[in-house]
Design a protein around this motif. Structure first.
Motif, PDB file in Angstrom:
ATOM      1  N   MET A   1       0.840  -1.201   0.000  1.00 40.76           N
ATOM      2  CA  MET A   1       0.000   0.000   0.000  1.00 40.76           C
ATOM      3  C   MET A   1       0.877   1.255   0.000  1.00 40.76           C
ATOM      4  SD  MET A   1      -2.918   1.149   2.734  1.00 40.76           S
ATOM      5  CE  MET A   1      -3.735   2.733   2.595  1.00 40.76           C
ATOM      6  N   PHE A   2       0.526   2.224  -0.851  1.00 39.17           N
ATOM      7  CA  PHE A   2       1.321   3.445  -0.964  1.00 39.17           C
ATOM      8  C   PHE A   2       1.069   4.359   0.232  1.00 39.17           C
ATOM      9  CE2 PHE A   2       1.666   7.907  -2.305  1.00 39.17           C
ATOM     10  CZ  PHE A   2       3.003   7.931  -2.670  1.00 39.17           C
ATOM     11  N   THR A   3       2.151   4.779   0.876  1.00 37.53           N
ATOM     12  CA  THR A   3       2.062   5.707   2.001  1.00 37.53           C
ATOM     13  C   THR A   3       2.948   6.918   1.708  1.00 37.53           C
ATOM     14  OG1 THR A   3       1.801   3.841   3.524  1.00 37.53           O
ATOM     15  CG2 THR A   3       2.342   5.982   4.490  1.00 37.53           C
ATOM     16  N   PRO A   4       2.367   8.118   1.559  1.00 38.76           N
ATOM     17  CA  PRO A   4       3.165   9.302   1.216  1.00 38.76           C
ATOM     18  C   PRO A   4       4.335   9.555   2.157  1.00 38.76           C
ATOM     19  CG  PRO A   4       0.838   9.773   0.942  1.00 38.76           C
ATOM     20  CD  PRO A   4       0.924   8.421   1.587  1.00 38.76           C
ATOM     21  N   GLU A   5       4.126   9.389   3.456  1.00 38.52           N
ATOM     22  CA  GLU A   5       5.188   9.671   4.425  1.00 38.52           C
ATOM     23  C   GLU A   5       6.370   8.728   4.231  1.00 38.52           C
ATOM     24  OE1 GLU A   5       5.808  10.322   9.247  1.00 38.52           O
ATOM     25  OE2 GLU A   5       3.900   9.579   8.455  1.00 38.52           O
ATOM     26  N   GLU A   6       6.084   7.436   4.070  1.00 39.26           N
ATOM     27  CA  GLU A   6       7.161   6.466   3.889  1.00 39.26           C
ATOM     28  C   GLU A   6       7.875   6.675   2.557  1.00 39.26           C
ATOM     29  OE1 GLU A   6       5.563   2.586   4.373  1.00 39.26           O
ATOM     30  OE2 GLU A   6       5.082   2.858   6.510  1.00 39.26           O
ATOM     31  N   PHE A   7       7.091   6.986   1.515  1.00 42.35           N
ATOM     32  CA  PHE A   7       7.709   7.230   0.208  1.00 42.35           C
ATOM     33  C   PHE A   7       8.626   8.443   0.270  1.00 42.35           C
ATOM     34  CE2 PHE A   7       7.932   9.321  -3.893  1.00 42.35           C
ATOM     35  CZ  PHE A   7       8.259   8.277  -4.734  1.00 42.35           C
ATOM     36  N   THR A   8       8.178   9.487   0.931  1.00 38.90           N
ATOM     37  CA  THR A   8       8.977  10.708   1.035  1.00 38.90           C
ATOM     38  C   THR A   8      10.317  10.433   1.721  1.00 38.90           C
ATOM     39  OG1 THR A   8       6.998  12.104   1.088  1.00 38.90           O
ATOM     40  CG2 THR A   8       9.035  13.053   1.966  1.00 38.90           C
ATOM     41  N   LYS A   9      10.278   9.736   2.829  1.00 38.88           N
ATOM     42  CA  LYS A   9      11.518   9.409   3.541  1.00 38.88           C
ATOM     43  C   LYS A   9      12.455   8.591   2.660  1.00 38.88           C
ATOM     44  CE  LYS A   9       9.509   9.407   8.209  1.00 38.88           C
ATOM     45  NZ  LYS A   9       9.135   8.556   9.376  1.00 38.88           N
ATOM     46  N   ALA A  10      11.899   7.605   1.981  1.00 38.69           N
ATOM     47  CA  ALA A  10      12.718   6.719   1.166  1.00 38.69           C
ATOM     48  C   ALA A  10      13.343   7.457  -0.013  1.00 38.69           C
ATOM     49  CB  ALA A  10      11.877   5.545   0.667  1.00 38.69           C
ATOM     50  N   ILE A  11      12.559   8.292  -0.688  1.00 41.58           N
ATOM     51  CA  ILE A  11      13.080   8.951  -1.893  1.00 41.58           C
ATOM     52  C   ILE A  11      14.068  10.049  -1.527  1.00 41.58           C
ATOM     53  CG2 ILE A  11      11.421  10.824  -2.280  1.00 41.58           C
ATOM     54  CD1 ILE A  11      12.651   8.312  -4.918  1.00 41.58           C
ATOM     55  N   ILE A  12      13.862  10.736  -0.391  1.00 36.49           N
ATOM     56  CA  ILE A  12      14.831  11.741   0.051  1.00 36.49           C
ATOM     57  C   ILE A  12      16.174  11.073   0.365  1.00 36.49           C
ATOM     58  CG2 ILE A  12      15.411  13.273   1.978  1.00 36.49           C
ATOM     59  CD1 ILE A  12      12.554  14.259   1.939  1.00 36.49           C
ATOM     60  N   ASN A  13      16.121   9.941   1.035  1.00 38.15           N
ATOM     61  CA  ASN A  13      17.361   9.208   1.321  1.00 38.15           C
ATOM     62  C   ASN A  13      18.046   8.761   0.039  1.00 38.15           C
ATOM     63  OD1 ASN A  13      17.202   9.440   4.102  1.00 38.15           O
ATOM     64  ND2 ASN A  13      16.016   7.550   4.345  1.00 38.15           N
ATOM     65  N   GLU A  14      17.245   8.328  -0.930  1.00 40.09           N
ATOM     66  CA  GLU A  14      17.798   7.893  -2.213  1.00 40.09           C
ATOM     67  C   GLU A  14      18.488   9.053  -2.933  1.00 40.09           C
ATOM     68  OE1 GLU A  14      16.007   6.587  -6.527  1.00 40.09           O
ATOM     69  OE2 GLU A  14      15.119   5.641  -4.750  1.00 40.09           O
ATOM     70  N   ILE A  15      17.836  10.208  -2.940  1.00 35.68           N
ATOM     71  CA  ILE A  15      18.405  11.376  -3.629  1.00 35.68           C
ATOM     72  C   ILE A  15      19.672  11.854  -2.927  1.00 35.68           C
ATOM     73  CG2 ILE A  15      17.992  13.801  -4.247  1.00 35.68           C
ATOM     74  CD1 ILE A  15      15.017  13.034  -4.585  1.00 35.68           C
ATOM     75  N   ARG A  16      19.646  11.868  -1.593  1.00 31.72           N
ATOM     76  CA  ARG A  16      20.820  12.309  -0.842  1.00 31.72           C
ATOM     77  C   ARG A  16      22.014  11.374  -1.028  1.00 31.72           C
ATOM     78  NH1 ARG A  16      17.727  14.274   4.732  1.00 31.72           N
ATOM     79  NH2 ARG A  16      17.114  16.345   3.919  1.00 31.72           N
ATOM     80  N   GLY A  17      21.739  10.146  -1.464  1.00 25.45           N
ATOM     81  CA  GLY A  17      22.818   9.201  -1.715  1.00 25.45           C
ATOM     82  C   GLY A  17      23.493   9.409  -3.064  1.00 25.45           C
ATOM     83  N   LEU A  18      22.946  10.305  -3.880  1.00 28.67           N
ATOM     84  CA  LEU A  18      23.529  10.584  -5.190  1.00 28.67           C
ATOM     85  C   LEU A  18      24.557  11.709  -5.096  1.00 28.67           C
ATOM     86  CD1 LEU A  18      20.191  10.625  -7.240  1.00 28.67           C
ATOM     87  CD2 LEU A  18      21.808   8.725  -7.055  1.00 28.67           C
ATOM     88  N   GLU A  19      25.500  11.708  -5.994  1.00 26.90           N
ATOM     89  CA  GLU A  19      26.462  12.810  -6.052  1.00 26.90           C
ATOM     90  C   GLU A  19      25.898  13.887  -6.972  1.00 26.90           C
ATOM     91  OE1 GLU A  19      30.286  11.430  -7.174  1.00 26.90           O
ATOM     92  OE2 GLU A  19      30.455  10.003  -5.517  1.00 26.90           O
TER      93      GLU A  19
END
Length: 378
Positions: A1-19
């Motif tokens: 099930m899609f949860t905006p809060e969980e998606f936001t945390k996950a995608i922010i972490n993913e983006i911050r892991g990029l150079e």
């Protein structure tokens, strides 16, 4: 099930892991591109440069309205590229050629902007239906690159960040609300990447584009607050050919019903494939209004007809050149769409306003769901 809060945390972490040295975000004012920019800004802050291109194919006053509505959320730069796009696209007729030319012009301009600002990434609002339709060959969405094998770092000089690429429209709207995107953007109906260039069906000219811009405002105002997912106007030359066999298919539904097909063609989807077929228009008096929604299966079955339109303007506007079609759909995911049971009276009221333009010859209502039609005509 899609949860905006969980998606936001996950995608922010993913983006911050990029150079990421810095990134340009292409914002159109739609919920997809806006939400992509907002969530990326949460991850990289001032290293994000949000921009809005005025291509000349947006609605009347739309660029300024978008920037004003997002002023407290994104520091958007407005960049005027109208002349560049007009030079590239005026005179084109083929639907796919328009979309591809728009894409090439769009990314060439973005590539220069990324380079001039010393950035290395581009952020855009590609969502799942965009690449599904493009990869499936239904129609080319201008913002689909990596999924069809285009190496953006080699071709355009930037890496591509698509935070919403696996989401569908209802999920994007839920995420946008969670992120505090203004309601005017969250509930804004989708607008095609190439804008009004693909609603000026067939040969793209300034005259036709201006008719579409004017008609768009009338249709959007006239059908507002009806719970629709998408509603707009499209226009093309009113050049028709009578079809006797198709006319026989609908003769029992009213008096004096005739079917003609336009010289321009429209995009449809049959099975899992794109079909670029004829657009049919039915004229005459129906037995009752409700049967208008029974026209499309009669005319699309076993034929190359992709869109069925009922003429609501009772004849035509004297001296006009362009046929204007009212298009309205309801949908949750934009992969399929239904035609709402709009009353004849409200359509006649909108048609009367459209008929005030001397360039308009007649007005119709598209009664074809997706499939067999696509929501757009090109």
């Amino acid at each position: 099930m899609f949860t905006p809060e969980e998606f936001t945390k996950a995608i922010i972490n993913e983006i911050r892991g990029l150079e990421i040295r810095c990134a340009v975000a292409a914002v159109s004012g739609g919920v997809d591109s806006t939400t992509s920019a907002v969530i990326t800004r949460l991850a990289i802050n001032d290293k994000l440069i949000p921009v809005l291109f005025d291509t000349g194919f947006m609605r009347i006053n739309e660029p300024v309205e978008v920037i004003e509505s997002l002023r407290g959320l994104l520091p958007i730069r407005l960049i005027d590229v109208r002349e560049e796009f007009y030079r590239a696209m005026m005179g084109l007729s083929d639907a796919e050629e328009k979309r591809v030319r728009f894409r090439d012009t769009f990314y060439s301009a973005l590539s220069k902007l990324v380079r001039d600002n010393g950035c290395d990434w581009l952020v855009q609002g590609t969502i799942a239906p965009d690449w599904i339709e493009t990869v499936g060959g239904i129609k080319t969405q201008h913002n689909v690159l990596a999924q069809i094998g285009i190496e953006t770092d080699r071709v355009y000089g930037f890496k591509l960040l698509e935070p919403l690429r696996e989401l569908y429209k209802d999920q994007v709207r839920a995420l946008a609300r969670f992120l505090g995107v203004p309601v005017s953007i969250v509930d804004r109906q989708p607008f095609p990447g190439p804008g009004l260039s693909i609603r000026a069906v067939g040969l793209l000219t300034m005259e036709k584009l201006n008719v579409v811009k004017w008609s768009t405002k009338i249709v959007e105002n006239g059908l507002a607050n009806l719970g629709l997912s998408q509603w707009f106007a499209a226009a093309w030359e009113d050049e028709r050919v009578y079809d006797e066999e198709l006319s026989r298919r609908v003769k029992d539904l009213g008096r004096g019903l005739t079917v003609e097909t336009f010289k321009v063609k429209g995009t449809g989807v049959k099975g899992d494939s794109r079909e670029y077929g004829r657009i049919a228009v039915v004229s005459g008096e129906l037995n009752r209004w409700g049967v208008v929604f029974n026209l499309y299966p009669r005319l699309t079955y076993g034929t190359d007809i992709t869109h069925v339109i009922y003429e609501v303007s009772n004849g035509g506007v004297k001296g006009g050149k362009f046929f204007v079609t009212i298009r309205a759909v309801t949908t949750s995911d934009y992969m399929t769409a239904d035609v709402p049971k709009l009353g004849r009276d409200i359509l006649i009221k909108v048609a009367e306003e459209l008929a005030k333009n001397d360039s308009v010859s007649s007005i119709g209502f598209d009664v074809t769901p997706k499939p067999p039609a696509t929501i757009e005509f090109e």
